[in-house]
Enzyme design. Structure first.
Site, mmCIF file in Angstrom:
data_model
loop_
_atom_site.group_PDB
_atom_site.id
_atom_site.type_symbol
_atom_site.label_atom_id
_atom_site.label_comp_id
_atom_site.label_asym_id
_atom_site.label_seq_id
_atom_site.Cartn_x
_atom_site.Cartn_y
_atom_site.Cartn_z
ATOM 1 C CB CYS A 112 -0.929 0.012 1.203
ATOM 2 S SG CYS A 112 -1.906 -1.467 1.268
ATOM 3 C CG HIS A 238 -3.592 3.234 2.286
ATOM 4 N ND1 HIS A 238 -4.121 2.956 1.043
ATOM 5 C CD2 HIS A 238 -3.587 2.055 2.957
ATOM 6 C CE1 HIS A 238 -4.420 1.675 0.972
ATOM 7 N NE2 HIS A 238 -4.112 1.104 2.126
ATOM 8 C CG ASN A 268 -7.166 -0.960 1.163
ATOM 9 O OD1 ASN A 268 -6.396 -0.577 0.288
ATOM 10 N ND2 ASN A 268 -6.742 -1.396 2.325
HETATM 11 N N1 ACO Z 1 -19.000 -8.371 9.510
HETATM 12 C C1 ACO Z 1 -19.398 -8.635 10.767
HETATM 13 N N2 ACO Z 1 -18.539 -8.944 11.747
HETATM 14 C C2 ACO Z 1 -17.228 -8.996 11.436
HETATM 15 C C3 ACO Z 1 -16.752 -8.727 10.136
HETATM 16 C C4 ACO Z 1 -17.694 -8.406 9.147
HETATM 17 N N3 ACO Z 1 -17.349 -8.127 7.873
HETATM 18 N N4 ACO Z 1 -15.401 -8.828 10.135
HETATM 19 C C5 ACO Z 1 -15.039 -9.152 11.392
HETATM 20 N N5 ACO Z 1 -16.145 -9.278 12.179
HETATM 21 C C6 ACO Z 1 -16.221 -9.590 13.595
HETATM 22 C C7 ACO Z 1 -15.036 -10.384 14.070
HETATM 23 O O1 ACO Z 1 -15.218 -11.749 13.816
HETATM 24 C C8 ACO Z 1 -15.036 -10.042 15.542
HETATM 25 O O2 ACO Z 1 -16.008 -10.841 16.194
HETATM 26 P P1 ACO Z 1 -15.699 -11.463 17.646
HETATM 27 O O3 ACO Z 1 -15.488 -10.265 18.544
HETATM 28 O O4 ACO Z 1 -16.926 -12.255 17.936
HETATM 29 O O5 ACO Z 1 -14.438 -12.270 17.465
HETATM 30 C C9 ACO Z 1 -15.530 -8.600 15.589
HETATM 31 O O6 ACO Z 1 -16.194 -8.379 14.348
HETATM 32 C C10 ACO Z 1 -14.431 -7.586 15.747
HETATM 33 O O7 ACO Z 1 -13.402 -7.891 14.811
HETATM 34 P P2 ACO Z 1 -12.149 -6.960 14.645
HETATM 35 O O8 ACO Z 1 -11.253 -7.533 13.578
HETATM 36 O O9 ACO Z 1 -11.524 -6.694 15.972
HETATM 37 O O10 ACO Z 1 -12.860 -5.626 14.118
HETATM 38 P P3 ACO Z 1 -12.263 -4.202 13.883
HETATM 39 O O11 ACO Z 1 -13.118 -3.184 14.482
HETATM 40 O O12 ACO Z 1 -10.781 -4.181 14.176
HETATM 41 O O13 ACO Z 1 -12.421 -4.036 12.298
HETATM 42 C C11 ACO Z 1 -11.108 -4.189 10.300
HETATM 43 C C12 ACO Z 1 -11.824 -4.937 11.416
HETATM 44 C C13 ACO Z 1 -12.134 -3.390 9.548
HETATM 45 C C14 ACO Z 1 -10.432 -5.188 9.388
HETATM 46 C C15 ACO Z 1 -10.069 -3.232 10.934
HETATM 47 O O14 ACO Z 1 -9.328 -3.923 11.886
HETATM 48 C C16 ACO Z 1 -9.113 -2.619 9.941
HETATM 49 O O15 ACO Z 1 -9.506 -1.805 9.126
HETATM 50 N N6 ACO Z 1 -7.822 -2.977 10.043
HETATM 51 C C17 ACO Z 1 -6.746 -2.337 9.305
HETATM 52 C C18 ACO Z 1 -6.784 -2.591 7.857
HETATM 53 C C19 ACO Z 1 -5.692 -1.765 7.249
HETATM 54 O O16 ACO Z 1 -5.312 -0.702 7.667
HETATM 55 N N7 ACO Z 1 -5.092 -2.199 6.202
HETATM 56 C C20 ACO Z 1 -4.046 -1.331 5.657
HETATM 57 C C21 ACO Z 1 -3.101 -1.983 4.955
HETATM 58 S S1 ACO Z 1 -3.755 -3.344 4.073
HETATM 59 C C22 ACO Z 1 -3.774 -2.897 2.507
HETATM 60 O O17 ACO Z 1 -4.076 -1.771 2.284
HETATM 61 C C23 ACO Z 1 -3.547 -3.912 1.388
#
Ligand code: ACO
Length: 319
Positions: A112, A238, A268
């Site tokens: 990225c 980003h 993304n």
């Molecule tokens: N729908 C419903 N529930 C979901 C989903 C979904 N699509 N995805 C995850 N969950 C659930 C999980 O299973 C978890 O459930 P649990 O508590 O029962 O285990 C709960 O939601 C919380 O999951 P988290 O992963 O902790 O959720 P978070 O708020 O962190 O959001 C996300 C997840 C959106 C992926 C976030 O962490 C994020 O954006 N991370 C960074 C991504 C990033 O910056 N990438 C940059 C570089 S990558 C690139 O660009 C190629």
């Protein structure tokens, strides 16, 4: 002479996939996706076009915007982690399609962070006199390496391309300071294996690092440019997740109205996300000649960074 951006273009695939479409085959909801990421829809390459086609469309638009001709380009740099083939890279095909097939053409993969790494290199080539006109393109088809059955990642990634033209100009700031960093100790938090070819991510950990590292890099870039957040007109980070961008802007003290967010409609697109966001911001009238732009990025590697530039400053000089 300084290196500056003199043209911009972008291209998005026609196929739109909404959150409602994803809900049909994934255990998720529109409400969850919007609340946790800000994403409402994304564009996907559906096989009717190659990624080189999409990248070429963005580069051609950027060249036209710059008022330059393909024959004058002496380097084409394409950032991608999802090229059409494992080899050759995208750049030679893009150079050929846009009409400068004798130019040097090279791919660069810093996930990225690719676009900012390439922009820094383009500025160095131009300022050292090794090149006069460089096209820098971020082009991604992340749908190719997305596990469409994994709700944690399938909602996030999309396809698109964005490009800028970098040239030497008698300007004051141009592509000013870049802070580029990496830390390979965290490579297991975000990767795609050669055999599996699917993106795997520890979302929460990546999130935490993304905010902290983008803030640090942006502060360092501002400091090296001898300016403060108050001097920034537009903040383009980003587009991974609206919450990450908002959190970084808050910590930096950049007010909401200066923050560009288009992750809601493009999701993304990795190395294509910053040029697509710049293109959209300019079209919406939010980015004008002479504006100070702070850019920040973070991705797999980890590799991340920030850059400060004065937007299309040549237009002000020649006006
Ligand atoms: N729908 C419903 N529930 C979901 C989903 C979904 N699509 N995805 C995850 N969950 C659930 C999980 O299973 C978890 O459930 P649990 O508590 O029962 O285990 C709960 O939601 C919380 O999951 P988290 O992963 O902790 O959720 P978070 O708020 O962190 O959001 C996300 C997840 C959106 C992926 C976030 O962490 C994020 O954006 N991370 C960074 C991504 C990033 O910056 N990438 C940059 C570089 S990558 C690139 O660009 C190629």
């Amino acid at each position: 002479m300084k290196a500056g951006v003199i043209g911009i273009g972008a291209a998005l695939p026609e196929e739109i996939v909404t959150n409602a479409d994803l809900v049909k085959h994934l255990d998720t909801s529109d409400e969850w996706i919007v609340r946790r990421t800000g994403i409402r829809e994304r564009r996907l390459l559906n096989g009717s076009r190659t990624l080189a086609d999409l990248a070429s469309e963005a580069c051609t638009m950027a060249l036209k915007d710059a008022g330059r001709e393909a024959k004058d380009i002496d380097r084409v740099m394409v950032c991608s982690l999802t090229p059409d083939r494992m080899m050759p890279g995208l750049a030679p095909a893009v150079a050929q399609q846009i009409g400068c097939d004798l130019a040097g053409a090279v791919d660069l993969n810093a996930a990225c962070a690719g676009f900012l790494y390439a922009l820094d290199q383009a500025a160095a080539l131009v300022e050292s006199g090794r090149a006069n006109l460089v096209v820098v393109c971020g082009a991604e088809a992340l749908s190719r390496i997305t596990d469409h059955s994994d709700r944690g990642t399938a909602i996030l990634f999309a396809d698109g391309a964005g490009a800028v033209v970098v040239a030497a100009a008698d300007i004051e700031h141009g592509l000013s300071t870049f802070e580029l960093r990496s830390d390979g100790r965290h490579s297991d938090l975000l990767y795609a294996e050669i055999d599996e070819r699917l993106l795997r991510m520890e979302g929460r950990e990546v999130y935490r690092h993304a905010v902290a590292r983008m803030v640090e890099a942006t502060e360092a870039a501002l400091q090296r440019a001898s300016i403060t957040t108050e001097d920034v007109d537009v903040f383009v980070a980003h587009q991974a997740n609206a919450r990450i961008i908002e959190a970084a802007a808050r910590r930096l003290g950049v007010p909401e109205e200066k923050v560009v967010i288009n992750v809601d409609t493009v999701a993304n697109t990795s190395s294509a996300s910053i040029p697509i966001a710049l293109w959209q911001a300019e079209r919406e009238g939010r980015l004008k000649s002479g504006h100070v732009v702070a850019m920040a990025t973070f991705g797999a590697g980890f590799a991340w960074g920030a850059g400060i530039m004065s937007w299309k400053e040549h237009a002000r000089v020649s006006a």
